[in-house]
Scaffold this active site. Sequence first.
Site, mmCIF file in Angstrom:
data_model
loop_
_atom_site.group_PDB
_atom_site.id
_atom_site.type_symbol
_atom_site.label_atom_id
_atom_site.label_comp_id
_atom_site.label_asym_id
_atom_site.label_seq_id
_atom_site.Cartn_x
_atom_site.Cartn_y
_atom_site.Cartn_z
ATOM 1 N N CYS A 36 37.119 41.564 41.445
ATOM 2 C CA CYS A 36 38.061 40.914 40.521
ATOM 3 C C CYS A 36 37.303 40.362 39.304
ATOM 4 C CB CYS A 36 38.819 39.789 41.213
ATOM 5 S SG CYS A 36 39.997 39.000 40.077
ATOM 6 N N ALA B 133 47.287 40.920 42.971
ATOM 7 C CA ALA B 133 47.726 39.523 43.017
ATOM 8 C C ALA B 133 48.991 39.355 42.174
ATOM 9 C CB ALA B 133 46.610 38.629 42.484
ATOM 10 N N ASP C 57 43.613 54.754 38.143
ATOM 11 C CA ASP C 57 44.372 55.676 37.287
ATOM 12 C C ASP C 57 45.075 56.812 38.032
ATOM 13 O OD1 ASP C 57 43.340 54.035 35.371
ATOM 14 O OD2 ASP C 57 42.073 55.537 34.410
ATOM 15 N N GLY D 30 47.411 51.408 42.504
ATOM 16 C CA GLY D 30 47.808 50.067 42.070
ATOM 17 C C GLY D 30 48.969 50.126 41.096
ATOM 18 N N ARG D 31 48.643 50.185 39.806
ATOM 19 C CA ARG D 31 49.689 50.083 38.780
ATOM 20 C C ARG D 31 50.693 51.227 38.844
ATOM 21 N NH1 ARG D 31 45.492 49.730 34.233
ATOM 22 N NH2 ARG D 31 44.576 51.136 35.783
HETATM 23 C C1 LIG Z 1 48.300 42.746 38.394
HETATM 24 C C2 LIG Z 1 47.070 43.185 39.145
HETATM 25 C C3 LIG Z 1 46.565 42.402 40.152
HETATM 26 C C4 LIG Z 1 45.426 42.815 40.868
HETATM 27 N N1 LIG Z 1 44.975 42.040 41.894
HETATM 28 C C5 LIG Z 1 43.944 42.484 42.670
HETATM 29 C C6 LIG Z 1 43.552 41.793 43.827
HETATM 30 O O1 LIG Z 1 44.140 40.769 44.221
HETATM 31 N N2 LIG Z 1 42.484 42.280 44.523
HETATM 32 C C7 LIG Z 1 41.814 43.422 44.134
HETATM 33 O O2 LIG Z 1 40.858 43.831 44.801
HETATM 34 N N3 LIG Z 1 42.200 44.106 43.063
HETATM 35 C C8 LIG Z 1 43.247 43.681 42.332
HETATM 36 N N4 LIG Z 1 43.670 44.428 41.277
HETATM 37 C C9 LIG Z 1 43.011 45.718 40.994
HETATM 38 C C10 LIG Z 1 43.732 46.872 41.713
HETATM 39 O O3 LIG Z 1 43.653 46.730 43.118
HETATM 40 C C11 LIG Z 1 43.133 48.227 41.306
HETATM 41 O O4 LIG Z 1 41.775 48.217 41.674
HETATM 42 C C12 LIG Z 1 43.240 48.501 39.814
HETATM 43 O O5 LIG Z 1 44.527 48.173 39.331
HETATM 44 C C13 LIG Z 1 42.935 49.972 39.499
HETATM 45 O O6 LIG Z 1 43.820 50.811 40.168
HETATM 46 P P1 LIG Z 1 45.100 51.476 39.436
HETATM 47 O O7 LIG Z 1 44.579 52.241 38.237
HETATM 48 O O8 LIG Z 1 45.715 52.377 40.461
HETATM 49 O O9 LIG Z 1 45.994 50.372 38.993
HETATM 50 C C14 LIG Z 1 44.780 44.025 40.541
HETATM 51 C C15 LIG Z 1 45.305 44.818 39.521
HETATM 52 C C16 LIG Z 1 46.433 44.427 38.829
HETATM 53 C C17 LIG Z 1 46.980 45.322 37.734
#
Ligand SMILES: Cc1cc2nc3c(=O)[nH]c(=O)nc-3n(C[C@H](O)[C@H](O)[C@H](O)COP(=O)(O)O)c2cc1C
Length: 329
Positions: free
Chosen positions: A101, A16, A203, A225-226
Amino acid sequence: MASLFDAKKLILAPQAGVTDHVFRQLCIEQGAQLTYTEMVSAKALSYGNAKTQGLLSLAPNETSVVVQIFGHEPQTMAQEAQMLEERLGDTIFAIDINMGCPAKKISSKGDGAALMKDPDLAFAIIKAVSSAVSIPVTVKFRRGFELDHETAPEFAQLAEQAGASAVAVHGRYAQQFYRGSACWDVIARVKEAVSIPVVGNGDVVDGPSAKALFDQTSCDAIMIGRGAQGNPWIFREIQTYLATGEIISRPTPREKMDMAIRHAYLLREHEGNYLARMRKHAMWYVAGLPGASVYRRAFNDAVTFEDFKQIFNEAANYAEKVQESIQES
Ligand SMILES: Cc1cc2nc3c(=O)[nH]c(=O)nc-3n(C[C@H](O)[C@H](O)[C@H](O)COP(=O)(O)O)c2cc1C
């Protein structure tokens, strides 16, 4: 569904405030094989909320998108899922239901991760939505809600029984938010618990971590994601690493800044009030460049596309000068 996840798909995770259609366009260009919209409130959709409708804009190169909805009313969610299927036609690959979430403003209303604490309601939602549409319905959730109380494997089974075609698991508890590290073992346990495809998440930051997540969990696809923030190239890097074991060189500061300029340009073209969003992306693009903290302050004062462009060009020029002086010495 399985055919779409059987080639170790690399998916851009929903975020988001980050993964709007402009960012998704850039990630697809760099190799993202499937994209999710930011989470969209089913209730707000049912009211015809204009801002929420805006979240449904698609990128020009987006041929297959997952729309993620959140809420806690089975009938509203089913009705809006049906509307989305009709409206987006062939472009919509699946409806994903957000059950992960942890943000207070979402979970305090019984939406998002709060549904992991109410399996009966979660079941009713998944059943209602999957009965209402002909496209696949997927569910994204966490390791569990409360710290040290892992429920993801049973929750995945519940999702499968209710009609979900795939699940995505972020290996942290909701109460962890983003603290600590993601547990990948839970993704392996979910994979053993269900027969539908499982998307592993948490991660992944480069080729080796992507390969490790696939190898350690046998998951069908991974979601990033990040690791993509300020770094849409991550998809190409991972693809190359998975195919050849080669770690390709990171983009140069100039390439990074050119991407940032294009990002700002596209946001200005397509999004009304894009400044806050662009400032966030801008900070991620300059992270790690010499003088990054100075540019971060400058971005806060940037109000036009030209302002952003000038700062990005200065950042590229300065990084090149620093590089030259290192090579000369
Ligand atoms: C800024 C931000 C917004 C996120 N918004 C959502 C979202 O709208 N829906 C969702 O299912 N997960 C959301 N997430 C979680 C990510 O989809 C993901 O599950 C989480 O960041 C872990 O993955 P990563 O380590 O690759 O970042 C959000 C994460 C971040 C950092």
